[in-house]
Design an enzyme around this catalytic site. Structure first.
Site, short mmCIF file in Angstrom:
data_model
loop_
_atom_site.label_atom_id
_atom_site.label_comp_id
_atom_site.label_asym_id
_atom_site.label_seq_id
_atom_site.Cartn_x
_atom_site.Cartn_y
_atom_site.Cartn_z
N GLU A 197 74.99 31.91 22.72
CA GLU A 197 73.76 31.54 23.70
C GLU A 197 73.42 33.10 24.59
O GLU A 197 74.60 33.48 25.05
CB GLU A 197 74.34 30.75 24.75
CG GLU A 197 73.29 30.44 26.09
CD GLU A 197 71.99 30.15 25.42
OE1 GLU A 197 71.66 29.20 24.56
OE2 GLU A 197 70.94 30.83 26.18
N ASP A 213 73.04 37.55 21.82
CA ASP A 213 71.91 37.31 20.99
C ASP A 213 72.17 37.34 19.80
O ASP A 213 73.16 37.99 19.24
CB ASP A 213 71.00 38.97 20.92
CG ASP A 213 69.50 38.54 20.22
OD1 ASP A 213 68.74 38.39 20.95
OD2 ASP A 213 69.60 38.29 19.17
N ALA A 214 71.80 36.08 19.18
CA ALA A 214 72.38 35.72 17.81
C ALA A 214 72.37 36.69 16.51
O ALA A 214 73.17 36.74 16.09
CB ALA A 214 71.43 34.29 17.63
N ASP A 254 69.56 26.96 15.97
CA ASP A 254 68.72 26.14 17.02
C ASP A 254 68.73 26.85 18.28
O ASP A 254 68.56 26.38 19.48
CB ASP A 254 69.64 24.96 17.48
CG ASP A 254 69.02 23.86 18.33
OD1 ASP A 254 67.75 23.74 18.15
OD2 ASP A 254 69.74 23.01 18.92
#
Lengths: 299, 236
Positions: free
Chosen positions: A121, A148-149, A169
């Site tokens: 997240e 950051d993903a 998601d």
């Protein structure tokens, strides 16, 4: 075709705004968390507690819980995302990009107490709110990373780490961030997916991006299961690196897991028949890449 | 020091030519046009910077923080050095040279961004400092040179002390207008129509055209000056 689609969109928009104004009037805001990105608001209405971004601009619920029955999953798409278990019924290393209220990781933690779960997240404010208002709890098996993903996944790839169950998601106030929609990103995701692992991606069923997303996923994973239901505006993509089983082969895991998922309001038995590998998009659409990703302009 | 002296002499020698750009309408228009293009290109490159770095550092607020910091720093030093150069070495060819240099310095953004970011990504864990260093390495030099254009253009167009504020204001106006349109065009349309690298090549071409336009204008004005005026030693 296009015009009628536009008309329908406009109609929906009008209805949505109408409903929205009413809903906002009856909702009580119980908390506002200042964020580096967009302020996070918690509202309560009708025994539902919701997390919202962008309240002032036509709010969009990021996540909701039912205060009377916290285990029951409120959103259809959250329930649909557990269709990934049909392709991997016993995940051991789980990665969830996008925390929201922490519903998906929390349920996974309950279902698979042995599994190691990483949650990504980018916004610390979301983590704080998830913990305070949505019963999200971290422990030694379930760890949230404020990152950051794309950065985390690229780094995990360099370290040679792999997951057998990945859920994408991550949504900003509008849609999925542009750099999490490109072919290169999906290749990085594919790199950290075990050969028998499953990728579950939550997207919108009707958006200007639908065709772009579909061809981009197809370019990296080949055929994937497209999962749409009548009651949801979301489309779940279920992809594997290996060849997909036939939808009929998924009935066995569905029966196996049905009882365990029932308390969450997930009827897994209904899912296999609704999965399709048939492209219902324009296959000649341009693939999104790091060089070309005007995603939110196309939406 | 000695070298400086020689240059100073050249300056005096070139002085009449130099004033020529500001004297003719063509020269003034060309300077305004290249200042506009320069402003346009700067903001176009800045906006693309976010896209260039997102795959490695994300699109978090600190990535934009890094980019804007580096751009502001580069421009501020560019203004300072460009201003100094305009006092010591006012020369139309040097002015054209800025655009040529900026164009060449943009090439690493196209060709070296990937390897540079990979190296930095591996060695710096914190994406804040990773993005700051990347932005510094990729953008400092070209943007600094583009910053030098602004004060230098003022020098080229100013004829009198009382007119200097008006000239500076006009140049700020066109270059900032260029920046506004560069921002708008890139964020609304270019990213929709082109690949990142294609837009970058467009910027390189625009800068090269500026260099060519400046040289062409100077030559054109010199020629008409020579035709009109008495023979001068400088004219060929």
């Amino acid at each position: 075709m296009r015009m009628s689609g536009l008309g329908l969109m406009l109609l929906l928009l009008v209805c949505w705004f109408g409903l929205d104004n009413r809903a906002v009037a009856q909702r009580t805001i119980i908390h506002e968390e200042r964020s580096q990105y967009r302020d996070v608001v918690v509202t309560e209405f009708n025994n539902q507690r919701c997390m919202l971004f962008n309240v002032h601009r036509g709010d969009m619920n990021q996540t909701c819980i039912d205060l009377r029955d916290p285990r029951r999953l409120v959103f259809n798409y959250t329930r649909m995302s557990f269709a990934g278990l049909l392709l991997n019924p016993d995940p051991k290393r789980i990665l969830v990009a996008g925390l929201g209220g922490g519903t998906i990781p929390t349920v996974m933690r309950e279902l698979f107490p042995e599994a190691r779960i990483d949650v990504l997240e980018v916004d610390q404010a979301v983590v704080t709110v998830a913990k305070q208002y949505f019963n999200f709890v971290e422990d030694e098996q379930l760890v949230n990373h404020v990152v950051d993903a794309r950065v985390f996944i690229k780094r995990a790839g360099l370290r040679g780490e792999q997951y057998d169950y990945i859920v994408l998601d991550a949504f900003s106030g509008e849609y999925i961030p542009e750099h999490l929609l490109t072919q290169e990103f999906l290749q990085e995701v594919s790199q950290i997916l075990t050969p028998d692992g499953v990728l579950v991606a939550n997207t919108f069923a009707s958006s200007g991006l639908y065709d772009y997303e579909s061809v981009t996923y197809q370019s990296v994973f080949g055929a994937f299961f497209n999962f749409k239901t009548a009651g949801s505006g979301n489309r779940i993509i279920l992809a594997k690196k290996q060849a997909l089983p036939s939808a009929a082969e998924l009935n066995a895991p569905a029966r196996q897991l049905y009882e365990r998922l029932r308390p969450y309001g997930i009827n897994l038995l209904e899912y296999p028949a609704q999965l399709s590998t048939r492209p219902d998009w324009d296959v000649d659409t341009r693939i999104l890449t790091d060089q070309y990703s005007p995603a939110n302009l196309l939406n | 020091m000695k070298k400086n002296k020689v240059k100073q002499d050249t300056v005096k020698h070139n002085a009449p030519q130099f004033a020529g750009l500001a004297d003719s309408a063509l020269g003034r228009w060309v300077v305004l046009l290249v200042a506009f293009t320069n402003g346009f290109v700067i903001m176009s490159i800045e906006l693309l910077g976010g896209r260039v770095m997102a795959p490695y550092f994300g699109s978090s607020v600190y990535v934009w923080g890094s980019i804007i910091t580096v751009f502001m720093l580069s421009l501020s030093l560019g203004y300072l050095w460009g201003g100094r150069l305009s006092t010591r070495h006012p020369d139309v060819r040097l002015f054209a040279g800025f655009f040529l240099a900026a164009a060449l310095l943009c090439l690493p953004i196209i060709f070296l961004a990937e390897p540079v970011m990979t190296r930095i990504f591996v060695s710096i864990e914190d994406p804040r400092y990773g993005s700051l260093l990347t932005a510094g390495l990729l953008y400092f030099l070209p943007i600094c040179v583009m910053g030098m254009v602004s004060p230098y253009s003022v020098r080229l167009l100013v004829l009198s002390q009382e007119g200097s504020g008006g000239v500076a204001g006009m140049l700020y106006f066109v270059s900032t207008l260029g920046s506004a349109l560069g921002t708008l065009g890139t964020s609304f349309y270019f990213v929709l129509w082109f690949n990142l690298d294609q837009v970058m090549w467009g910027c390189v071409l625009a800068l090269l055209s500026c260099a060519a336009a400046v040289l062409w204008a100077q030559q054109h004005i010199n020629k008409s000056n020579t035709n009109n005026a008495v023979e001068r030693g400088v004219a060929r």
